[in-house]
Design a protein around this motif. Structure first.
Motif, PDB file in Angstrom:
ATOM      1  N   ILE A   5       8.465 -42.121   5.094  1.00 36.32           N
ATOM      2  CA  ILE A   5       9.415 -43.066   5.892  1.00 36.32           C
ATOM      3  C   ILE A   5       9.101 -42.458   7.465  1.00 36.32           C
ATOM      4  N   LEU A   6       9.428 -41.215   7.638  1.00 35.56           N
ATOM      5  CA  LEU A   6       9.193 -40.783   8.833  1.00 35.56           C
ATOM      6  C   LEU A   6       7.824 -41.023   9.537  1.00 35.56           C
ATOM      7  N   ALA A   7       6.529 -40.978   8.746  1.00 31.57           N
ATOM      8  CA  ALA A   7       5.435 -41.493   9.068  1.00 31.57           C
ATOM      9  C   ALA A   7       5.175 -42.726  10.077  1.00 31.57           C
ATOM     10  N   TYR A   8       6.098 -43.523   9.763  1.00 31.89           N
ATOM     11  CA  TYR A   8       6.105 -45.104  10.610  1.00 31.89           C
ATOM     12  C   TYR A   8       6.680 -44.768  11.974  1.00 31.89           C
ATOM     13  N   ILE A   9       7.414 -43.608  12.127  1.00 30.81           N
ATOM     14  CA  ILE A   9       8.085 -43.171  13.423  1.00 30.81           C
ATOM     15  C   ILE A   9       7.260 -42.203  14.124  1.00 30.81           C
ATOM     16  N   LEU A  10       6.919 -41.442  13.497  1.00 35.42           N
ATOM     17  CA  LEU A  10       6.331 -39.969  14.068  1.00 35.42           C
ATOM     18  C   LEU A  10       5.064 -39.947  13.093  1.00 35.42           C
ATOM     19  N   PHE A  11       4.021 -40.517  13.053  1.00 38.06           N
ATOM     20  CA  PHE A  11       2.861 -40.295  12.177  1.00 38.06           C
ATOM     21  C   PHE A  11       2.371 -38.900  11.737  1.00 38.06           C
ATOM     22  N   PHE A  12       2.686 -37.846  13.030  1.00 30.77           N
ATOM     23  CA  PHE A  12       1.931 -36.414  13.021  1.00 30.77           C
ATOM     24  C   PHE A  12       2.690 -35.633  11.931  1.00 30.77           C
ATOM     25  N   VAL A  13       4.174 -36.042  11.899  1.00 23.28           N
ATOM     26  CA  VAL A  13       4.903 -34.976  11.139  1.00 23.28           C
ATOM     27  C   VAL A  13       4.616 -34.738   9.978  1.00 23.28           C
ATOM     28  N   PRO A  14       4.231 -35.791   9.078  1.00 20.37           N
ATOM     29  CA  PRO A  14       3.877 -35.651   7.531  1.00 20.37           C
ATOM     30  C   PRO A  14       2.733 -34.785   7.448  1.00 20.37           C
ATOM     31  N   HIS A  34       0.803 -42.738   4.017  1.00 22.90           N
ATOM     32  CA  HIS A  34       1.608 -43.512   4.694  1.00 22.90           C
ATOM     33  C   HIS A  34       1.592 -42.970   6.379  1.00 22.90           C
ATOM     34  N   ALA A  35       1.185 -41.561   6.568  1.00 22.85           N
ATOM     35  CA  ALA A  35       0.890 -41.240   7.769  1.00 22.85           C
ATOM     36  C   ALA A  35      -0.305 -41.842   8.276  1.00 22.85           C
ATOM     37  N   ASN A  36      -1.199 -42.271   7.509  1.00 26.39           N
ATOM     38  CA  ASN A  36      -2.577 -42.991   7.865  1.00 26.39           C
ATOM     39  C   ASN A  36      -2.270 -44.221   8.259  1.00 26.39           C
ATOM     40  N   GLN A  37      -1.170 -44.851   7.539  1.00 28.16           N
ATOM     41  CA  GLN A  37      -0.583 -46.053   8.041  1.00 28.16           C
ATOM     42  C   GLN A  37       0.200 -46.233   9.118  1.00 28.16           C
ATOM     43  N   GLY A  38       0.867 -45.148   9.399  1.00 30.28           N
ATOM     44  CA  GLY A  38       1.753 -45.100  10.488  1.00 30.28           C
ATOM     45  C   GLY A  38       0.598 -44.837  11.674  1.00 30.28           C
ATOM     46  N   LEU A  39      -0.333 -43.950  11.599  1.00 29.87           N
ATOM     47  CA  LEU A  39      -1.356 -43.844  12.597  1.00 29.87           C
ATOM     48  C   LEU A  39      -2.056 -44.958  13.235  1.00 29.87           C
ATOM     49  N   THR A  40      -2.285 -45.954  12.118  1.00 32.47           N
ATOM     50  CA  THR A  40      -3.051 -47.085  12.146  1.00 32.47           C
ATOM     51  C   THR A  40      -2.213 -48.051  13.120  1.00 32.47           C
ATOM     52  N   LEU A  41      -1.050 -48.020  12.636  1.00 33.29           N
ATOM     53  CA  LEU A  41       0.112 -48.859  13.326  1.00 33.29           C
ATOM     54  C   LEU A  41       0.306 -48.740  14.779  1.00 33.29           C
ATOM     55  N   PHE A  42       0.270 -47.209  14.986  1.00 36.67           N
ATOM     56  CA  PHE A  42       0.443 -46.660  16.332  1.00 36.67           C
ATOM     57  C   PHE A  42      -0.695 -47.034  17.180  1.00 36.67           C
ATOM     58  N   LEU A  43      -1.900 -46.627  16.814  1.00 39.22           N
ATOM     59  CA  LEU A  43      -3.091 -47.036  17.854  1.00 39.22           C
ATOM     60  C   LEU A  43      -3.387 -48.571  17.782  1.00 39.22           C
ATOM     61  N   ILE A  79       1.722 -32.325   9.069  1.00 41.11           N
ATOM     62  CA  ILE A  79       2.116 -30.942   9.358  1.00 41.11           C
ATOM     63  C   ILE A  79       3.158 -30.625   8.167  1.00 41.11           C
ATOM     64  N   ALA A  80       3.970 -31.218   8.059  1.00 37.96           N
ATOM     65  CA  ALA A  80       5.011 -30.865   6.928  1.00 37.96           C
ATOM     66  C   ALA A  80       4.611 -30.951   5.444  1.00 37.96           C
ATOM     67  N   ALA A  81       3.779 -32.076   5.293  1.00 39.34           N
ATOM     68  CA  ALA A  81       3.649 -32.433   3.926  1.00 39.34           C
ATOM     69  C   ALA A  81       1.994 -32.547   3.607  1.00 39.34           C
ATOM     70  N   LYS A  82       1.344 -31.292   4.047  1.00 39.84           N
ATOM     71  CA  LYS A  82      -0.031 -31.344   3.925  1.00 39.84           C
ATOM     72  C   LYS A  82      -0.683 -31.458   2.495  1.00 39.84           C
ATOM     73  N   ASP A  83       0.056 -31.367   1.616  1.00 35.26           N
ATOM     74  CA  ASP A  83      -0.500 -31.317   0.267  1.00 35.26           C
ATOM     75  C   ASP A  83      -0.147 -32.748  -0.551  1.00 35.26           C
ATOM     76  N   SER A  84       0.455 -33.560   0.189  1.00 36.79           N
ATOM     77  CA  SER A  84       1.289 -34.638  -0.397  1.00 36.79           C
ATOM     78  C   SER A  84      -0.001 -35.977   0.037  1.00 36.79           C
ATOM     79  N   LYS A  85      -0.570 -36.508  -1.081  1.00 32.07           N
ATOM     80  CA  LYS A  85      -1.202 -37.697  -1.209  1.00 32.07           C
ATOM     81  C   LYS A  85      -0.614 -38.957  -0.568  1.00 32.07           C
ATOM     82  N   TYR A  86       0.702 -38.945  -0.978  1.00 27.18           N
ATOM     83  CA  TYR A  86       1.609 -39.981  -0.762  1.00 27.18           C
ATOM     84  C   TYR A  86       1.991 -40.018   0.713  1.00 27.18           C
ATOM     85  N   ALA A  87       2.475 -38.802   1.113  1.00 28.07           N
ATOM     86  CA  ALA A  87       2.899 -38.850   2.760  1.00 28.07           C
ATOM     87  C   ALA A  87       1.729 -38.828   3.338  1.00 28.07           C
ATOM     88  N   TRP A  88       0.164 -38.638   3.141  1.00 24.09           N
ATOM     89  CA  TRP A  88      -0.796 -38.650   3.886  1.00 24.09           C
ATOM     90  C   TRP A  88      -1.071 -40.147   4.110  1.00 24.09           C
TER      91      TRP A  88
END
Length: 102
Positions: free
Chosen positions: A15-24, A37-46, A26-35
């Protein structure tokens, strides 16, 4: 493909990935699921940055379209947050097919 335990324990990061994509990243390096959504958040940010720069440069018409484009970005963020909260791996409409993070 995505482990149910991973999804359950990293929903907050997703959820946090859509607000601050970089936090997951750093904090959830081993989670495919968090990554994912972090990719989706980064794409949305760009996408938001590019749309704001391009429409900000175009006089009058761009300035009129800018609020609508920003509303679209917010709507996509809400869709992503809802999908993450429900434990879904669902790409965002229009921009979700791009993979920026591996």
């Amino acid at each position: 493909m995505y482990d149910a335990t991973d999804i359950q324990s990293n929903k907050g990061m997703a959820i946090l990935a859509y607000i601050l994509f970089f936090v997951p990243l750093i904090a959830a390096k081993d989670s495919k699921y968090a990554w994912y959504h972090a990719n989706q958040g980064l794409t949305l940010f760009l996408t938001g940055v590019i749309v704001n720069v391009v429409l900000g440069i175009i006089p009058f018409i761009g300035w009129l379209l800018l609020p609508l484009a920003n509303l679209a970005v917010v709507i996509l963020a809400v869709l992503g947050i809802v999908a993450a909260a429900q434990g879904q791996v669902k790409p965002l409409p229009y921009i979700g097919s791009y993979t920026l993070l591996k």
